[in-house]
Design a protein around this motif. Structure first.
Motif, PDB file in Angstrom:
ATOM      1  N   LEU A 166     -23.668 -68.464 -11.685  1.00 45.07           N
ATOM      2  CA  LEU A 166     -24.657 -67.489 -12.134  1.00 45.07           C
ATOM      3  C   LEU A 166     -26.007 -67.649 -11.446  1.00 45.07           C
ATOM      4  O   LEU A 166     -26.847 -66.746 -11.531  1.00 45.07           O
ATOM      5  N   SER A 167     -26.224 -68.752 -10.760  1.00 45.85           N
ATOM      6  CA  SER A 167     -27.464 -68.901 -10.003  1.00 45.85           C
ATOM      7  C   SER A 167     -27.408 -68.150  -8.673  1.00 45.85           C
ATOM      8  O   SER A 167     -28.432 -67.975  -8.008  1.00 45.85           O
ATOM      9  N   ASP A 168     -26.223 -67.696  -8.287  1.00 42.41           N
ATOM     10  CA  ASP A 168     -26.021 -66.924  -7.061  1.00 42.41           C
ATOM     11  C   ASP A 168     -25.770 -65.470  -7.452  1.00 42.41           C
ATOM     12  O   ASP A 168     -24.636 -65.068  -7.726  1.00 42.41           O
ATOM     13  N   LEU A 169     -26.814 -64.670  -7.499  1.00 42.75           N
ATOM     14  CA  LEU A 169     -26.706 -63.304  -8.001  1.00 42.75           C
ATOM     15  C   LEU A 169     -25.809 -62.439  -7.127  1.00 42.75           C
ATOM     16  O   LEU A 169     -25.100 -61.557  -7.628  1.00 42.75           O
ATOM     17  N   ASP A 170     -25.819 -62.689  -5.828  1.00 48.57           N
ATOM     18  CA  ASP A 170     -24.946 -61.928  -4.935  1.00 48.57           C
ATOM     19  C   ASP A 170     -23.478 -62.222  -5.240  1.00 48.57           C
ATOM     20  O   ASP A 170     -22.626 -61.317  -5.207  1.00 48.57           O
ATOM     21  N   GLY A 227     -35.923 -70.597 -24.335  1.00 50.59           N
ATOM     22  CA  GLY A 227     -35.930 -69.495 -25.278  1.00 50.59           C
ATOM     23  C   GLY A 227     -36.376 -68.194 -24.648  1.00 50.59           C
ATOM     24  O   GLY A 227     -35.791 -67.129 -24.900  1.00 50.59           O
ATOM     25  N   ARG A 228     -37.408 -68.255 -23.801  1.00 53.45           N
ATOM     26  CA  ARG A 228     -37.880 -67.037 -23.139  1.00 53.45           C
ATOM     27  C   ARG A 228     -36.844 -66.490 -22.172  1.00 53.45           C
ATOM     28  O   ARG A 228     -36.666 -65.274 -22.058  1.00 53.45           O
ATOM     29  N   SER A 229     -36.142 -67.375 -21.486  1.00 56.06           N
ATOM     30  CA  SER A 229     -35.124 -66.921 -20.535  1.00 56.06           C
ATOM     31  C   SER A 229     -33.954 -66.256 -21.246  1.00 56.06           C
ATOM     32  O   SER A 229     -33.416 -65.244 -20.790  1.00 56.06           O
ATOM     33  N   TYR A 264     -27.711 -71.489 -18.598  1.00 59.08           N
ATOM     34  CA  TYR A 264     -28.497 -72.698 -18.331  1.00 59.08           C
ATOM     35  C   TYR A 264     -28.940 -73.222 -19.690  1.00 59.08           C
ATOM     36  O   TYR A 264     -29.697 -72.564 -20.401  1.00 59.08           O
ATOM     37  N   THR A 265     -28.461 -74.408 -20.076  1.00 59.78           N
ATOM     38  CA  THR A 265     -28.707 -74.908 -21.433  1.00 59.78           C
ATOM     39  C   THR A 265     -29.490 -76.218 -21.477  1.00 59.78           C
ATOM     40  O   THR A 265     -29.638 -76.802 -22.547  1.00 59.78           O
ATOM     41  N   ALA A 266     -29.995 -76.673 -20.343  1.00 65.13           N
ATOM     42  CA  ALA A 266     -30.794 -77.905 -20.318  1.00 65.13           C
ATOM     43  C   ALA A 266     -32.212 -77.572 -20.798  1.00 65.13           C
ATOM     44  O   ALA A 266     -33.108 -77.289 -20.001  1.00 65.13           O
ATOM     45  N   VAL A 267     -32.390 -77.587 -22.112  1.00 64.34           N
ATOM     46  CA  VAL A 267     -33.604 -77.055 -22.736  1.00 64.34           C
ATOM     47  C   VAL A 267     -34.869 -77.722 -22.206  1.00 64.34           C
ATOM     48  O   VAL A 267     -35.857 -77.042 -21.880  1.00 64.34           O
ATOM     49  N   MET A 270     -34.476 -68.925 -15.495  1.00 67.67           N
ATOM     50  CA  MET A 270     -34.617 -67.477 -15.592  1.00 67.67           C
ATOM     51  C   MET A 270     -33.545 -66.754 -14.776  1.00 67.67           C
ATOM     52  O   MET A 270     -33.029 -65.709 -15.196  1.00 67.67           O
ATOM     53  N   ARG A 271     -33.189 -67.308 -13.628  1.00 67.47           N
ATOM     54  CA  ARG A 271     -32.172 -66.661 -12.802  1.00 67.47           C
ATOM     55  C   ARG A 271     -30.822 -66.638 -13.526  1.00 67.47           C
ATOM     56  O   ARG A 271     -30.124 -65.618 -13.541  1.00 67.47           O
ATOM     57  N   ILE A 272     -30.457 -67.775 -14.128  1.00 70.18           N
ATOM     58  CA  ILE A 272     -29.149 -67.882 -14.769  1.00 70.18           C
ATOM     59  C   ILE A 272     -29.117 -67.153 -16.110  1.00 70.18           C
ATOM     60  O   ILE A 272     -28.149 -66.451 -16.434  1.00 70.18           O
TER      61      ILE A 272
END
Length: 298
Positions: free
Chosen positions: A36-40, A125-127, A60-63, A74-76
């Motif tokens: 999911l970090s690779d949007l393409d 949380g914001r992401s 991405y769960t590493a709070v 944010m990307r993931i």
């Protein structure tokens, strides 16, 4: 129905592989197959698979690490779900996406309902909130399921950490002033399957590839999905240590949030009201009963 499942090696994804069987052709992808970090890559995979439904537990769960890896989080958690939603719109597909109690600030006295105003206090949380909003803005059929304090018998989670530390230490100092609902990943996966079955039943198209957009419009949307009841991290630890499978019982000391500072601020109250989900789809178990069942199988 062709179902694309992301994050198949994660806690919830692992269980979803099993509960979604029989509800469609499930194409399960782990991070090596769909990062999911690779949007393409996300776009390319969706266009190749052409699913009718995307189920996205990957995140991405590493709070705490997210506080210093803001762009990656944010990307993931935000941009990748947006890409999925936009691709789903092109395909006429739906999405089931998982979010978190961390979209709230934890200042409210009672349980949070879906209509309560989010106010995340951490990058994580914001992401996750941004991911919710991107899916909603795409205008596609969707279920967004907010859950909390997820644990299971595999991966990295609070349950496994406590069981490991119990064998290594004579004392465990655990925060007692943060409250929420510990939720077994299997509960989440089974409830998701129940919800999907309900959607198919009401549409009358269980064996068909096409989505009934009217059913998704009327029954889809944002829901809270956690185990019932609430406890503190200290109370959860007590319940874990009380299970017969935990052979060594270290001394348990209650501490406050201020005694265990972390980079990301946690909500003091993470309780989510799940009435909307239970009235629409199915019941949910008490947190302590689900925890016992999980540990019985370990």
């Amino acid at each position: 129905m062709k179902i694309l499942l992301t994050g198949s090696s994660g806690q919830v994804g692992y269980e979803l592989q099993r509960t979604l069987q029989g509800l469609g052709q499930v194409i399960s992808l782990d991070r090596s197959q769909m990062d999911l970090s690779d949007l393409d890559q996300v776009r390319t995979v969706i266009r190749k698979v052409k699913p009718q439904l995307i189920v996205n537990p990957a995140a991405y769960t590493a709070v705490d690490l997210a506080e210093s890896e803001t762009e990656l989080a944010m990307r993931i958690n935000a941009q990748a779900p947006e890409v999925m939603a936009l691709e789903a719109r092109q395909l006429g597909a739906a999405i089931i996406h998982y979010s978190t109690d961390y979209v709230f600030d934890g200042e409210q006295a009672g349980s949070y309902a879906e209509d309560d105003l989010p106010n995340p206090q951490s990058v994580y949380g914001r992401s996750k909130l941004a991911g919710e909003q991107a899916i909603q803005a795409a205008g596609i059929p969707h279920l967004i399921l907010r859950t909390s304090w997820v644990y299971g018998a595999r991966g990295k989670n609070f349950l496994l950490t406590v069981r490991r530390l119990a064998q290594q230490r004579d004392e465990l100092r655990i925060v007692a002033d943060q409250f929420g609902a510990p939720t077994w990943c299997r509960t989440i996966a089974e409830a998701t399957a129940h919800a999907l079955i309900q959607m198919q039943r009401y549409s009358g198209t269980q064996q068909d590839a096409e989505l009934d957009h009217e059913v998704w419009q009327s029954r889809g949307g944002l829901y809270h999905l956690t185990a019932q009841g609430r406890t503190s991290w200290h109370g959860l630890t007590q319940a874990i240590l009380a299970h017969p499978s935990v052979s060594k019982k270290p001394r348990l000391t209650a501490i406050g949030t201020q005694d265990y500072p972390l980079p990301a601020r946690r909500p003091a109250n993470s309780s989510l009201s799940c009435e909307r989900f239970m009235q629409t789809f199915c019941g949910l178990p008490a947190w302590d009963e689900a925890l016992k069942l999980c540990q019985d199988g370990m």
